[in-house]
Design a protein around this motif. Structure first.
Motif, PDB file in Angstrom:
ATOM      1  N   ILE A   1       1.103  -1.129  -0.033  1.00 22.38           N
ATOM      2  CA  ILE A   1       0.199  -0.248   0.123  1.00 22.38           C
ATOM      3  C   ILE A   1       1.352   1.388   0.351  1.00 22.38           C
ATOM      4  CG2 ILE A   1      -2.303   1.268   1.494  1.00 22.38           C
ATOM      5  CD1 ILE A   1      -2.673  -1.114   2.269  1.00 22.38           C
ATOM      6  N   ALA A   2       1.931   0.903   0.794  1.00 21.50           N
ATOM      7  CA  ALA A   2       3.043   2.474   1.331  1.00 21.50           C
ATOM      8  C   ALA A   2       2.760   2.496  -0.272  1.00 21.50           C
ATOM      9  CB  ALA A   2       3.835   1.907   1.617  1.00 21.50           C
ATOM     10  N   TRP A   3       3.166   1.471  -1.244  1.00 20.46           N
ATOM     11  CA  TRP A   3       5.046   1.953  -2.196  1.00 20.46           C
ATOM     12  C   TRP A   3       3.553   2.603  -3.360  1.00 20.46           C
ATOM     13  CZ3 TRP A   3       4.182  -0.548  -6.861  1.00 20.46           C
ATOM     14  CH2 TRP A   3       5.305  -0.017  -8.091  1.00 20.46           C
ATOM     15  N   LEU A   4       2.466   1.342  -3.321  1.00 17.24           N
ATOM     16  CA  LEU A   4       1.416   1.860  -4.331  1.00 17.24           C
ATOM     17  C   LEU A   4       1.054   3.812  -4.204  1.00 17.24           C
ATOM     18  CD1 LEU A   4      -0.305  -1.212  -4.513  1.00 17.24           C
ATOM     19  CD2 LEU A   4       0.575  -0.268  -6.588  1.00 17.24           C
ATOM     20  N   ARG A   5       0.756   3.752  -3.166  1.00 17.60           N
ATOM     21  CA  ARG A   5       0.139   5.313  -3.234  1.00 17.60           C
ATOM     22  C   ARG A   5       1.589   6.292  -3.393  1.00 17.60           C
ATOM     23  NH1 ARG A   5      -1.560   4.621   3.275  1.00 17.60           N
ATOM     24  NH2 ARG A   5      -3.736   5.402   2.389  1.00 17.60           N
ATOM     25  N   ASP A   6       2.798   5.935  -3.205  1.00 15.77           N
ATOM     26  CA  ASP A   6       3.645   6.628  -3.885  1.00 15.77           C
ATOM     27  C   ASP A   6       3.909   7.608  -5.639  1.00 15.77           C
ATOM     28  OD1 ASP A   6       5.811   6.217  -1.282  1.00 15.77           O
ATOM     29  OD2 ASP A   6       4.121   7.362  -1.246  1.00 15.77           O
ATOM     30  N   GLN A   7       3.331   6.195  -6.318  1.00 10.82           N
ATOM     31  CA  GLN A   7       3.171   5.882  -7.353  1.00 10.82           C
ATOM     32  C   GLN A   7       2.192   6.818  -8.384  1.00 10.82           C
ATOM     33  OE1 GLN A   7       5.631   3.846  -8.334  1.00 10.82           O
ATOM     34  NE2 GLN A   7       6.061   3.764  -6.101  1.00 10.82           N
ATOM     35  N   GLN A   8       2.529   6.766  -9.534  1.00 10.79           N
ATOM     36  CA  GLN A   8       1.620   7.426 -10.769  1.00 10.79           C
ATOM     37  C   GLN A   8       1.148   6.712 -11.437  1.00 10.79           C
ATOM     38  OE1 GLN A   8       1.273  10.057 -10.246  1.00 10.79           O
ATOM     39  NE2 GLN A   8       3.165  11.830 -10.244  1.00 10.79           N
ATOM     40  N   PRO A   9      -0.418   6.073 -11.664  1.00 11.25           N
ATOM     41  CA  PRO A   9      -0.786   5.810 -12.659  1.00 11.25           C
ATOM     42  C   PRO A   9      -0.096   5.421 -13.387  1.00 11.25           C
ATOM     43  CG  PRO A   9      -2.614   7.766 -12.603  1.00 11.25           C
ATOM     44  CD  PRO A   9      -1.080   8.310 -11.877  1.00 11.25           C
ATOM     45  N   PRO A  10      -0.482   3.893 -14.356  1.00  9.21           N
ATOM     46  CA  PRO A  10      -0.671   2.529 -13.977  1.00  9.21           C
ATOM     47  C   PRO A  10      -1.025   2.308 -12.106  1.00  9.21           C
ATOM     48  CG  PRO A  10       0.387   2.299 -15.585  1.00  9.21           C
ATOM     49  CD  PRO A  10       0.701   3.421 -15.664  1.00  9.21           C
ATOM     50  N   ALA A  11       0.708   2.054 -12.247  1.00  9.95           N
ATOM     51  CA  ALA A  11       0.630   1.824 -11.363  1.00  9.95           C
ATOM     52  C   ALA A  11      -0.371   2.326  -9.956  1.00  9.95           C
ATOM     53  CB  ALA A  11       1.817   1.818 -10.077  1.00  9.95           C
ATOM     54  N   PHE A  12      -0.682   3.419  -9.920  1.00  4.10           N
ATOM     55  CA  PHE A  12      -1.677   3.280  -8.251  1.00  4.10           C
ATOM     56  C   PHE A  12      -3.109   3.750  -9.185  1.00  4.10           C
ATOM     57  CE2 PHE A  12      -2.672   6.868  -5.261  1.00  4.10           C
ATOM     58  CZ  PHE A  12      -4.493   6.267  -5.465  1.00  4.10           C
ATOM     59  N   ASP A  13      -3.290   2.558  -8.661  1.00 12.53           N
ATOM     60  CA  ASP A  13      -4.787   2.135  -9.222  1.00 12.53           C
ATOM     61  C   ASP A  13      -5.417   1.504  -8.460  1.00 12.53           C
ATOM     62  OD1 ASP A  13      -5.458  -0.919 -11.880  1.00 12.53           O
ATOM     63  OD2 ASP A  13      -6.805   0.219 -10.157  1.00 12.53           O
ATOM     64  N   VAL A  14      -6.175   2.634  -7.999  1.00 13.71           N
ATOM     65  CA  VAL A  14      -7.216   1.917  -6.889  1.00 13.71           C
ATOM     66  C   VAL A  14      -7.813   0.431  -6.809  1.00 13.71           C
ATOM     67  CG1 VAL A  14      -8.831   3.343  -7.783  1.00 13.71           C
ATOM     68  CG2 VAL A  14      -8.110   4.244  -5.324  1.00 13.71           C
ATOM     69  N   SER A  15      -8.238   0.190  -7.764  1.00 10.93           N
ATOM     70  CA  SER A  15      -8.693  -0.918  -7.416  1.00 10.93           C
ATOM     71  C   SER A  15      -7.638  -2.005  -6.364  1.00 10.93           C
ATOM     72  CB  SER A  15      -9.298  -1.735  -9.070  1.00 10.93           C
ATOM     73  OG  SER A  15      -9.302  -0.799  -9.548  1.00 10.93           O
ATOM     74  N   ARG A  16      -6.200  -1.654  -6.891  1.00 11.55           N
ATOM     75  CA  ARG A  16      -5.186  -2.665  -6.270  1.00 11.55           C
ATOM     76  C   ARG A  16      -4.642  -2.145  -4.709  1.00 11.55           C
ATOM     77  NH1 ARG A  16       0.437  -2.903  -9.510  1.00 11.55           N
ATOM     78  NH2 ARG A  16       1.059  -4.173  -8.334  1.00 11.55           N
ATOM     79  N   LEU A  17      -5.138  -0.663  -4.370  1.00 14.15           N
ATOM     80  CA  LEU A  17      -4.806   0.134  -3.246  1.00 14.15           C
ATOM     81  C   LEU A  17      -6.043  -0.763  -2.643  1.00 14.15           C
ATOM     82  CD1 LEU A  17      -3.935   3.105  -4.368  1.00 14.15           C
ATOM     83  CD2 LEU A  17      -2.767   2.001  -2.830  1.00 14.15           C
ATOM     84  N   ALA A  18      -7.276  -0.638  -3.272  1.00 17.11           N
ATOM     85  CA  ALA A  18      -8.303  -1.462  -2.317  1.00 17.11           C
ATOM     86  C   ALA A  18      -8.040  -2.534  -1.739  1.00 17.11           C
ATOM     87  CB  ALA A  18      -9.693  -1.086  -3.245  1.00 17.11           C
ATOM     88  N   HIS A  19      -8.080  -3.622  -3.288  1.00 14.02           N
ATOM     89  CA  HIS A  19      -7.499  -5.252  -2.297  1.00 14.02           C
ATOM     90  C   HIS A  19      -6.268  -4.980  -1.762  1.00 14.02           C
ATOM     91  CE1 HIS A  19      -6.546  -9.101  -3.877  1.00 14.02           C
ATOM     92  NE2 HIS A  19      -5.207  -8.727  -3.340  1.00 14.02           N
ATOM     93  N   HIS A  20      -5.377  -4.058  -1.467  1.00 17.86           N
ATOM     94  CA  HIS A  20      -4.522  -4.996  -0.938  1.00 17.86           C
ATOM     95  C   HIS A  20      -5.183  -4.008   0.671  1.00 17.86           C
ATOM     96  CE1 HIS A  20      -1.172  -6.402  -3.365  1.00 17.86           C
ATOM     97  NE2 HIS A  20      -1.296  -5.623  -4.052  1.00 17.86           N
ATOM     98  N   ALA A  21      -5.795  -2.929   0.251  1.00 22.01           N
ATOM     99  CA  ALA A  21      -6.316  -2.766   1.682  1.00 22.01           C
ATOM    100  C   ALA A  21      -6.807  -3.405   3.180  1.00 22.01           C
ATOM    101  CB  ALA A  21      -7.271  -1.300   1.612  1.00 22.01           C
ATOM    102  N   LEU A  22      -7.720  -4.351   2.056  1.00 21.70           N
ATOM    103  CA  LEU A  22      -8.290  -5.422   3.056  1.00 21.70           C
ATOM    104  C   LEU A  22      -7.586  -6.017   2.877  1.00 21.70           C
ATOM    105  CD1 LEU A  22     -11.832  -5.108   3.338  1.00 21.70           C
ATOM    106  CD2 LEU A  22     -11.321  -6.480   1.197  1.00 21.70           C
ATOM    107  N   ALA A  23      -6.965  -7.045   1.998  1.00 20.15           N
ATOM    108  CA  ALA A  23      -6.290  -8.434   2.950  1.00 20.15           C
ATOM    109  C   ALA A  23      -5.328  -7.597   3.991  1.00 20.15           C
ATOM    110  CB  ALA A  23      -4.836  -8.120   1.469  1.00 20.15           C
ATOM    111  N   ALA A  24      -4.763  -6.203   3.651  1.00 21.23           N
ATOM    112  CA  ALA A  24      -3.987  -5.877   4.993  1.00 21.23           C
ATOM    113  C   ALA A  24      -5.186  -5.708   6.489  1.00 21.23           C
ATOM    114  CB  ALA A  24      -3.358  -4.823   4.895  1.00 21.23           C
ATOM    115  N   ASN A  25      -6.143  -5.457   6.209  1.00 21.57           N
ATOM    116  CA  ASN A  25      -7.251  -4.987   7.681  1.00 21.57           C
ATOM    117  C   ASN A  25      -6.874  -3.628   7.603  1.00 21.57           C
ATOM    118  OD1 ASN A  25      -9.126  -7.081   8.706  1.00 21.57           O
ATOM    119  ND2 ASN A  25      -8.207  -8.786   9.655  1.00 21.57           N
ATOM    120  N   ASP A  26      -6.620  -2.653   6.560  1.00 22.09           N
ATOM    121  CA  ASP A  26      -6.628  -1.800   6.755  1.00 22.09           C
ATOM    122  C   ASP A  26      -7.513  -0.629   6.888  1.00 22.09           C
ATOM    123  OD1 ASP A  26      -5.774   1.171   6.900  1.00 22.09           O
ATOM    124  OD2 ASP A  26      -3.679   0.910   6.632  1.00 22.09           O
TER     125      ASP A  26
END
Lengths: 893, 101
Positions: free
Chosen positions: A324-349
């Motif tokens: 999540i920390a890494w993705l947050r710092d990226q530009q699109p397309p790596a900054f993909d809000v669906s990916r962030l949501a997926h990892h957030a759920l997996a991290a229980n954050d």
């Protein structure tokens, strides 16, 4: 494509027992010169779908056919349009931009089509469709319908163990299978012999290998690669055994890659694992990871899952947080809000979920991936408990309900919207409360609960009337008007519709105005005077077109056509149904499309095309459809089967009746009841039960003043001798004529309208009609293929003492090149024996005029000028035999 | 899948050519049937060659009719049947779903 020795070896071996599939798919690829197809490769995970597809793709490339490949991610909530965006990126050009920014479905579909269709031949591969998001599936359905006209082979793969009957992929395949451009290639596990062959250079027990792995190629490969003499019990153990041999840095890279579904950027890998370059190199060398220059991934999804499952929960959470920390710092397309949501759920954050999931949902919804949007929002709602203000939470909950509705999941939507309703009530926000109540009504309609929906809409109106007037009240009134229209509540439609119209105009809410116009216009066309032109409906169509409202436009076009169907004005209804269908197909409006197809089946039934009606209804019922279209199609199918004497009558009608009851609307309840009674009379069973149902339906129709629906049940009740007194003054012609005893005029009216079955039944049933006319009517029924109706009416005529009613089956010819009807052949046979028209008439017990008519038809069909030539031609074609036995026309049973 | 019995009556004597053509003719019929998911089990022909009773497994009566038409065969009566075998104890009334096909 990998060129390492190990991979090539596996490729060759795994393709050993795939000749049939390869040949089949290659044939389809060759055929793309003239027509496209959709090949579906299915099988359990690890069966070698990817290997097969890569092989075909390599061949295609050698033939200079353009190859596009995309695969779906195993994210809990996949990226909307994931594989298509990948393909578009690979291809370059503007398609990717258009896909992301498209605002209308039509734009989206048109842009996506460009990926599939080109001047030259093309191969498009979409892997792992079991993980596809809704937007991708919609586009695949859209493309699949048109694939035959393209020079493209589309190959789709999916894992069948992840896909049950109700899975969207299965439904998609069901929908497309009726088209004929779909070919299925299920892959089977390897045989014991193939496994033995793979294992022949290693010291491992081939039999144990085969029995443990079940012939799964991936599993076999993993076991052999681990190099152990013992065969592990599960794939997971085999993979972990291999992973266990890696050095710490190698294993760290493997673990990091395992938590990012599908594939991982090398930079992210570096952020997650120390010494990632060394570890990556080792992972590749050991054949567990593959790098294609841009991304790193596991050789197989099963391997990724195995490694992921071996991580401790603490380690998992830690890794996900770093992602999540890494993705947050990226530009699109790596900054993909669906990916962030997926990892957030997996991290229980939960905080991160609340931050990213709603945005991911918005993005998904805009692309039409409503199932994914709903899932994101469900996670967000869960995360919002005691973290959001009630107002914000209610908003979130309503958004979630809306997305669930868009996927047709009313079971999920209803409690959500109800909760939002309560919350708005607690916050004393009457406007939002009223809107929520209206949405509840909307959900109830889709759940097929008409009565409850009307009650909810009434409540919505009451709530909004206690607040200052506004567009929300207009919307609620329009909704109530629509419900009234569906229920056939004539007075209510005008009452609510006109109010909605007035308020909508006043508050400049064009959408509400169009909706109100549609409801009023439909009602006026259905129940108005004979010269009713449907001007309001046409006004709605114009306004909807100008405003670019897709769904209302479709609804208006559909209602125009179905109103003319109700009035049995087939000359108008036919073309209107066709153009409404064309529009719905073009825009991918599935629900409207299904409804229209059900109506086309009904049209066939009403104009006497039993075969067409049954075929169309049957096809519709095989795929997915709404309750409404299913109810209508089942009535058509049940009726066609009853008239033909085919099996499955009560299955169809009973299901139609149950659906109609839960839908709670006259337009479904009455036709189902009439069909049930007709079937009971034709089949001679369940008469009392169906009479009772039909009497209730008749009462319902009367109470709603649904005059177009009264006639059918009334006529059948009269035929069954159980018509309640005074029930039928409201019925429309021609039913009314028949009920009043004017059978000749009724039959003439039916004939003029084009309802051949009704005309024939009316005459055959009427004791006041001349015998010859009744026998002719029987012949008409026979010609329509209504075998069971013929049987019942023939018995009735005989019981009434009418002579010379045919018994038993007509014989048919195996070959009938001139397409002569049975009757025409009868006439021709007698003609061939030298009988005059008068003699033929006497022999067949019909009028000489009828024989003249048949002779003319025969001459025309055989393209001859006179009777002598007709007989000669018929003998030449083998239509009549010289055998004197041919005199006997009817078989005894 | 339900099983259906189709009865057909012919004006002239129904004759399937015996020989090499038979295999090809049957294969063609089977292939055409497969498009509608119809499986031809077997047929009975009356000794006068004019009545044919054919048994199929198919998803619906409409599929049977559609396949028949594609094979240029007439359909008179379609009846749904179950196998009653005195030598096996086949369940005659196995569970059925309520949904129409």
């Amino acid at each position: 494509m990998a060129t390492r020795l190990e991979d090539v070896y596996h490729l060759v071996i795994m393709l050993l027992e795939r000749e049939e599939a390869i040949q089949g798919i290659t044939a389809l690829l060759d055929a793309t010169e003239s027509r496209g197809s959709f090949a579906i490769v299915s099988g359990e995970a690890g069966i070698g779908k990817t290997a097969l597809v890569r092989f075909v793709a390599a061949n295609a490339q050698r033939l200079h056919i353009e190859v596009l490949q995309g695969s779906c991610d195993a994210l809990a909530t996949p990226r909307p349009l994931g594989p298509l965006l990948d393909i578009a990126a690979e291809r370059g050009g503007e398609v990717r931009e258009t896909l992301i920014t498209a605002r209308r479905r039509h734009e989206l579909f048109t842009a996506a089509l460009e990926l599939f269709r080109g001047k030259d031949r093309r191969l498009v591969v979409l892997e792992d469709l079991n993980w596809a998001d809704d937007a991708t599936l919609d586009i695949v359905r859209f493309v699949g319908r048109r694939i035959e006209s393209m020079h493209t082979l589309l190959i789709g793969t999916y894992r069948d163990e992840e896909v049950d009957e109700r899975h969207p992929v299965r439904l998609l395949i069901g929908d497309l299978s009726t088209g004929g451009a779909v070919r299925r290639f299920p892959l089977a596990p390897l045989s014991a012999g193939a496994v033995a062959q793979m294992a022949r250079h290693q010291d491992v027990d081939a039999e144990a290998l085969y029995s443990r792995t079940g012939g799964n190629p991936f599993f076999v490969t993993e076991v052999l690669a681990a190099g152990d003499a013992n065969v592990p019990l599960a794939v997971r153990d085999a993979v972990l055994a291999r992973a266990g041999r890696l050095s710490p840095s190698g294993r760290a890279v493997l673990d990091a890659a395992a938590i990012v579904p599908h594939r991982i950027e090398p930079e992210l890998l570096a952020a997650l694992a120390p010494e990632s370059e060394v570890g990556l190199e080792e992972g590749q060398r050991r054949g567990m990871l593959v790098a294609d220059g841009v991304h790193v991934r596991f050789r197989h999804e099963l391997a990724r899952r195995a490694v992921e499952s071996d991580l401790t929960p603490a380690r998992l959470v830690a890794l996900h947080r770093r992602v999540i920390a890494w993705l947050r710092d990226q530009q699109p397309p790596a900054f993909d809000v669906s990916r962030l949501a997926h990892h957030a759920l997996a991290a229980n954050d939960m905080a991160a979920v609340l931050q990213f999931a709603p945005a991911a949902a918005l993005h998904a919804s805009a692309l039409g991936a409503h199932r994914e949007a709903a899932r994101h929002l469900t996670a967000a709602v869960h995360a919002s408990e005691s973290r959001l203000e009630p107002r914000e939470q209610a908003e979130l909950i309503e958004q979630c309900a809306t997305q669930c509705m868009l996927t047709g999941d009313h079971r999920e939507a209803l409690p959500l919207e109800a909760r939002a309703l309560r919350m708005w009530g607690d916050l004393d926000n009457r406007i939002r409360q009223g809107e929520a109540q209206r949405k509840v009504a909307h959900i109830l309609v889709h759940a097929g609960q008409g009565r409850e929906a009307r009650a909810a809409a009434d409540r919505a109106i009451r709530i909004l009337e206690s607040a200052p007037e506004g567009p929300e009240l207009a919307r609620a009134l329009a909704t109530r008007a629509q419900l009234a229209m569906r229920a056939g509540e004539a007075n209510q439609v005008r009452h609510y519709g006109l109010r909605a119209l007035e308020l909508g105009e006043r508050f400049h809410d064009e959408r509400t105005v169009v909706d109100a116009l549609i409801n009023l216009g439909t009602h006026e066309l259905e129940y108005g005077a004979d010269d009713e032109t449907g001007w309001r409906l046409r006004d709605a169509i114009l306004r909807a077109r100008n405003a670019g409202f897709e769904e209302p436009l479709a609804r208006a076009l559909v209602n125009l056509a179905t109103a003319h169907m109700l009035r049995r004005e087939y000359a108008r209804a036919g073309p209107e149904l066709a153009s409404a269908l064309a529009y719905s197909e073009e825009r991918g409006l599935e629900a409207a499309e299904k409804w229209l197809r059900a109506y086309l089946a009904r049209l066939a039934l009403e104009t006497g095309d039993l075969d067409g009606a049954a075929t169309m209804a049957s096809a519709l019922l095989r795929g997915t459809s709404t309750h409404e279209s299913r109810a209508m199609a089942l009535v058509v199918l049940g009726t066609a089967r009853a008239r033909r004497g085919d099996p499955g009558v009560w299955e169809a009608i009973d299901e139609a009746t149950a659906l109609a009851r839960s839908l709670g609307e006259t337009q479904f309840i009455v036709p189902a009841a009439a069909a049930g009674l007709e079937a009971a009379v034709l089949l001679g069973t369940r008469l009392d039960q169906e009479v009772s149902t039909a009497q209730d339906a008749l009462a319902l129709a009367c109470s709603h003043d649904a005059r177009w629906f009264l006639g059918e049940p009334a006529v059948w009740l009269q035929r069954a001798g159980r018509l309640p007194a005074g029930a039928v003054d409201l019925a429309m012609d021609p039913w009314h004529l028949e009920l009043a005893g004017h059978s000749r005029r009724a039959a003439a009216a039916w004939t003029q309208i084009g309802c051949r079955y009704e005309a024939a039944m009316c005459t055959a049933w009427a004791t006041s009609a001349p015998d010859a006319a009744r026998r002719d009517a029987l012949e008409d029924l026979r010609r329509l293929g209504a075998r069971q109706a013929v049987q019942v009416m023939a018995r009735r005529l005989r019981d009434e003492g009418i002579r010379a009613v045919p018994r038993g089956e007509r014989r048919t010819t195996l070959a009938n090149p001139a397409s002569l009807t049975d009757r025409e052949i009868d006439v021709l046979r007698l003609l061939g024996e030298g009988l005059s028209n008068a003699e033929i008439a006497a022999h067949l017990f019909v009028s000489p005029k009828t024989v003249d008519h048949h002779v003319s038809a025969v001459l025309a069909k055989l393209s001859v000028r006179n009777r002598g030539s007709a007989a000669a031609e018929a003998r030449r074609l083998g239509l009549i035999g010289a055998d004197a036995k041919a005199r006997e026309q009817f078989a005894e049973r | 899948m339900p099983r259906y019995l189709v009865e057909r009556t012919f004006e002239e004597v129904f004759a399937l050519p015996l020989g090499v053509e038979t295999a090809a003719a049957c294969a063609a019929i089977v292939a055409t049937n497969a498009r509608d998911e119809v499986t031809w089990i077997h047929s009975y022909v009356s000794t006068d060659g004019q009545r044919l009773f054919c048994v199929y497994d198919a998803p619906s009566p409409e599929a049977v009719r559609h396949a028949a038409r594609a094979n240029h065969l007439p359909v008179a009566r379609v009846t749904e049947v179950r196998v009653l075998d005195p030598y096996g104890y086949t369940a005659v009334f196995a569970g059925r779903t309520n949904k129409a096909r």
